[in-house]
Design a protein around this motif. Sequence first.
Motif, PDB file in Angstrom:
ATOM      1  N   THR A  77      77.000 -13.159 -14.735  1.00  0.00           N
ATOM      2  CA  THR A  77      77.825 -13.448 -13.538  1.00  0.00           C
ATOM      3  C   THR A  77      78.901 -13.981 -13.524  1.00  0.00           C
ATOM      4  N   TYR A  78      79.980 -13.821 -12.500  1.00  0.00           N
ATOM      5  CA  TYR A  78      81.111 -14.333 -12.374  1.00  0.00           C
ATOM      6  C   TYR A  78      81.373 -14.924 -11.361  1.00  0.00           C
ATOM      7  N   PRO A  79      82.356 -15.956 -11.425  1.00  0.00           N
ATOM      8  CA  PRO A  79      82.804 -16.643  -9.964  1.00  0.00           C
ATOM      9  C   PRO A  79      83.601 -15.853  -9.017  1.00  0.00           C
ATOM     10  N   ALA A  80      84.067 -14.634  -9.168  1.00  0.00           N
ATOM     11  CA  ALA A  80      84.544 -13.828  -8.242  1.00  0.00           C
ATOM     12  C   ALA A  80      83.616 -12.727  -8.025  1.00  0.00           C
ATOM     13  N   TYR A  81      83.225 -12.577  -6.722  1.00  0.00           N
ATOM     14  CA  TYR A  81      82.218 -11.413  -6.473  1.00  0.00           C
ATOM     15  C   TYR A  81      82.148 -11.251  -4.917  1.00  0.00           C
ATOM     16  N   CYS A  82      81.593  -9.919  -4.669  1.00  0.00           N
ATOM     17  CA  CYS A  82      81.114  -9.905  -3.430  1.00  0.00           C
ATOM     18  C   CYS A  82      79.586  -9.367  -3.463  1.00  0.00           C
ATOM     19  N   LEU A  83      78.890 -10.029  -2.458  1.00  0.00           N
ATOM     20  CA  LEU A  83      77.264  -9.763  -2.487  1.00  0.00           C
ATOM     21  C   LEU A  83      77.089  -8.949  -1.333  1.00  0.00           C
ATOM     22  N   ALA A  84      75.975  -8.087  -1.214  1.00  0.00           N
ATOM     23  CA  ALA A  84      75.803  -7.453   0.190  1.00  0.00           C
ATOM     24  C   ALA A  84      74.305  -6.956   0.285  1.00  0.00           C
TER      25      ALA A  84
END
Length: 122
Positions: free
Chosen positions: A27-34
Amino acid sequence: VRLEEAGGGSVQAGESLRLSCAASGDTYPAYCLAWFRQAPGKEREQIATIDAGGFATYADSVKGRFTISEDTKKDILYLQMNNLKPEDTATYSCAAEYGIWTCRRGTEFAFWGQGAQVTVSS
């Protein structure tokens, strides 16, 4: 990245459920989760998003009843669903897109959970 959901089930109208979605892998520190849902015979609906800054958005159909949240230390996404209605019956899926700091309309998600069935009876 693998997303694994848990917490679906069958409840009566007015009751609550909490779904979880555990992420594993790179995983990465920049994300969009939905969270999405799809009822039989209907199109998939995006119902909630949260970005790396903690900003959350909701579809009108769930606003005020559902809450999206995350445990950033454990890489777990949650969907708290209160005051459930029969029309909330659907398969619920979590999704993630990495490398972006905000969720925008039209965000395409590369990673998906397996789906969890939620059934609400009247």
